[in-house]
Design an enzyme around this catalytic site. Structure first.
Site, PDB file in Angstrom:
ATOM      1  N   ARG A   8       0.828  -1.210   0.000  1.00  0.00           N
ATOM      2  CA  ARG A   8       0.000   0.000   0.000  1.00  0.00           C
ATOM      3  C   ARG A   8       0.867   1.268   0.000  1.00  0.00           C
ATOM      4  O   ARG A   8       0.531   2.249  -0.670  1.00  0.00           O
ATOM      5  CB  ARG A   8      -0.907   0.023   1.229  1.00  0.00           C
ATOM      6  CG  ARG A   8      -1.861  -1.162   1.321  1.00  0.00           C
ATOM      7  CD  ARG A   8      -3.263  -0.770   0.897  1.00  0.00           C
ATOM      8  NE  ARG A   8      -4.202  -1.855   1.064  1.00  0.00           N
ATOM      9  CZ  ARG A   8      -5.104  -1.912   2.040  1.00  0.00           C
ATOM     10  NH1 ARG A   8      -5.178  -0.966   2.934  1.00  0.00           N
ATOM     11  NH2 ARG A   8      -5.950  -2.918   2.097  1.00  0.00           N
ATOM     12  N   ASP A  12     -16.778   8.476   8.052  1.00  0.00           N
ATOM     13  CA  ASP A  12     -15.634   7.576   7.978  1.00  0.00           C
ATOM     14  C   ASP A  12     -14.392   8.443   8.168  1.00  0.00           C
ATOM     15  O   ASP A  12     -14.457   9.670   8.044  1.00  0.00           O
ATOM     16  CB  ASP A  12     -15.597   6.849   6.624  1.00  0.00           C
ATOM     17  CG  ASP A  12     -14.775   5.564   6.664  1.00  0.00           C
ATOM     18  OD1 ASP A  12     -15.371   4.479   6.762  1.00  0.00           O
ATOM     19  OD2 ASP A  12     -13.524   5.644   6.634  1.00  0.00           O
TER      20      ASP A  12
HETATM   21  C1  LIG Z   1     -14.265  -2.859   6.998  1.00  0.00           C
HETATM   22  S1  LIG Z   1     -14.917  -1.243   6.793  1.00  0.00           S
HETATM   23  C2  LIG Z   1     -16.553  -1.486   7.413  1.00  0.00           C
HETATM   24  C3  LIG Z   1     -17.574  -0.773   6.570  1.00  0.00           C
HETATM   25  C4  LIG Z   1     -19.025  -0.958   7.017  1.00  0.00           C
HETATM   26  N1  LIG Z   1     -19.237  -0.452   8.358  1.00  0.00           N
HETATM   27  C5  LIG Z   1     -19.465  -2.397   6.933  1.00  0.00           C
HETATM   28  O1  LIG Z   1     -19.574  -3.072   7.968  1.00  0.00           O
HETATM   29  O2  LIG Z   1     -19.680  -2.880   5.834  1.00  0.00           O
HETATM   30  C6  LIG Z   1     -14.122  -0.347   8.135  1.00  0.00           C
HETATM   31  C7  LIG Z   1     -14.174   1.171   7.948  1.00  0.00           C
HETATM   32  O3  LIG Z   1     -13.764   1.779   9.175  1.00  0.00           O
HETATM   33  C8  LIG Z   1     -13.082   2.980   8.857  1.00  0.00           C
HETATM   34  N2  LIG Z   1     -12.256   3.392  10.010  1.00  0.00           N
HETATM   35  C9  LIG Z   1     -11.124   2.828  10.479  1.00  0.00           C
HETATM   36  N3  LIG Z   1     -10.654   3.520  11.538  1.00  0.00           N
HETATM   37  C10 LIG Z   1     -11.527   4.532  11.758  1.00  0.00           C
HETATM   38  C11 LIG Z   1     -11.587   5.588  12.714  1.00  0.00           C
HETATM   39  N4  LIG Z   1     -10.647   5.755  13.648  1.00  0.00           N
HETATM   40  N5  LIG Z   1     -12.614   6.453  12.641  1.00  0.00           N
HETATM   41  C12 LIG Z   1     -13.586   6.315  11.695  1.00  0.00           C
HETATM   42  N6  LIG Z   1     -13.581   5.343  10.753  1.00  0.00           N
HETATM   43  C13 LIG Z   1     -12.564   4.450  10.793  1.00  0.00           C
HETATM   44  C14 LIG Z   1     -12.268   2.588   7.623  1.00  0.00           C
HETATM   45  O4  LIG Z   1     -11.852   3.705   6.874  1.00  0.00           O
HETATM   46  C15 LIG Z   1     -13.232   1.680   6.871  1.00  0.00           C
HETATM   47  O5  LIG Z   1     -13.931   2.358   5.857  1.00  0.00           O
END
Ligand SMILES: C[S@@+](CC[C@H](N)C(=O)[O-])C[C@H]1O[C@@H](n2cnc3c(N)ncnc32)[C@H](O)[C@@H]1O
Length: 269
Positions: free
Chosen positions: A38, A137
């Site tokens: 990445r 997000d």
């Molecule tokens: C695996 S995805 C889950 C998406 C959705 N909630 C679902 O269950 O399908 C995890 C998301 O969490 C976000 N994320 C990670 N750390 C975060 C933080 N500290 N604050 C807000 N969002 C965060 C990432 O950018 C990512 O888009």
């Protein structure tokens, strides 16, 4: 393995520490190859000489912080993922009269938030409802996709035909092969950038339903406790917190109690 840039455990650990500090994400040691692949793109795009150079650039260039976070988050999501949660939401709406506020706290590219909006629109039989949906997000790239509301056709393959017709428009011309959520649905969701680690969240007033799915799994226990404490504090007694399939908060009985499949009520109100 032959690599274009020298990459040692020290570099990986520095990246992990930085990501933990900025986003609360704990990267497993097995993710070292992923981190390389990445970040190597950033190193090339920026014409830097390697990881040490990149790490000092990151420390001295505030604008790189967002790029770094965007590069390292995992954004896997889909429409109606864990479909039972949307039925739970409809049941919740059934019990409520008046205004309802829903916060989708890690909405990734938007599929989850639009699935919520579809469930809400279906419940009321219209787009104009007393429900406010905010979605957020930490990753600015996924938020751009979410706000555009444009997806490749394969993303909606699992959605039934009736829903597809009602909530998506097929793209034409240079948008052939894409679909766009209908404007009425798009207007139901407000996207913004929120880091769950930020000491201040723009949403401090009451939230009735929190979708916080598949993000806590990236946090260690102390971070989970800190974030969950603040999220649950936004909920009224009968509010619900909806977690992801592999997230379990039985170790935080002082904060939540199980209401259904990976769904929780706040405690202590
Ligand atoms: C695996 S995805 C889950 C998406 C959705 N909630 C679902 O269950 O399908 C995890 C998301 O969490 C976000 N994320 C990670 N750390 C975060 C933080 N500290 N604050 C807000 N969002 C965060 C990432 O950018 C990512 O888009």
């Amino acid at each position: 393995m032959d690599r274009e840039f020298s990459y040692t455990r020290k570099h990986f650990d520095a990246v992990r520490a930085k990501l933990y500090e900025l986003a609360g994400i704990t990267l497993a040691t097995s993710k070292d190859a992923l981190v390389y692949s990445r970040l190597v793109r950033r190193i090339r795009n920026l014409n830097l000489s390697g990881f040490p150079d990149y790490l000092s650039y990151l420390d001295t260039t505030p604008s790189e912080t967002q790029e770094f976070i965007n590069a390292l988050t995992t954004n896997l999501t889909s429409f109606f993922r864990e479909a039972h949660h949307f039925e739970i939401l409809k049941n919740f709406l059934q019990e409520r009269t008046g205004k309802v506020k829903i916060w989708c706290v890690a909405s990734s590219t938007g599929e989850e938030a639009y699935s919520i909006a579809i469930a809400v629109a279906e419940h009321y039989g219209r787009f104009n409802t007393p429900v406010e949906i905010i979605a957020s997000d930490i990753d600015s790239n996924v938020l751009a996709t979410a706000s555009a509301g444009i997806y490749t056709m394969d993303r909606i393959e699992s959605i039934n035909l009736h829903r597809r017709k009602q909530f998506f428009h097929r793209g034409k011309g240079n948008q052939a092969g894409n679909v766009r959520v209908v404007p009425e649905l798009k207007r139901m969701v407000k996207f913004s950038k929120i880091n769950l680690l930020d000491t201040k969240w723009p949403t401090t007033s009451g939230v009735d339903v929190i979708f916080c799915r598949n993000v806590m799994i990236y946090f260690d226990k102390p971070t989970q406790l800190a974030v969950l404490t603040r999220l649950v504090a936004l909920l009224p007694k009968d509010g619900i917190y909806i977690a992801g399939h592999s997230e379990n908060f039985s170790s935080f009985p002082q904060l939540v109690r199980l209401a259904g499949q990976t769904t929780y009520y706040p405690v202590g109100r």
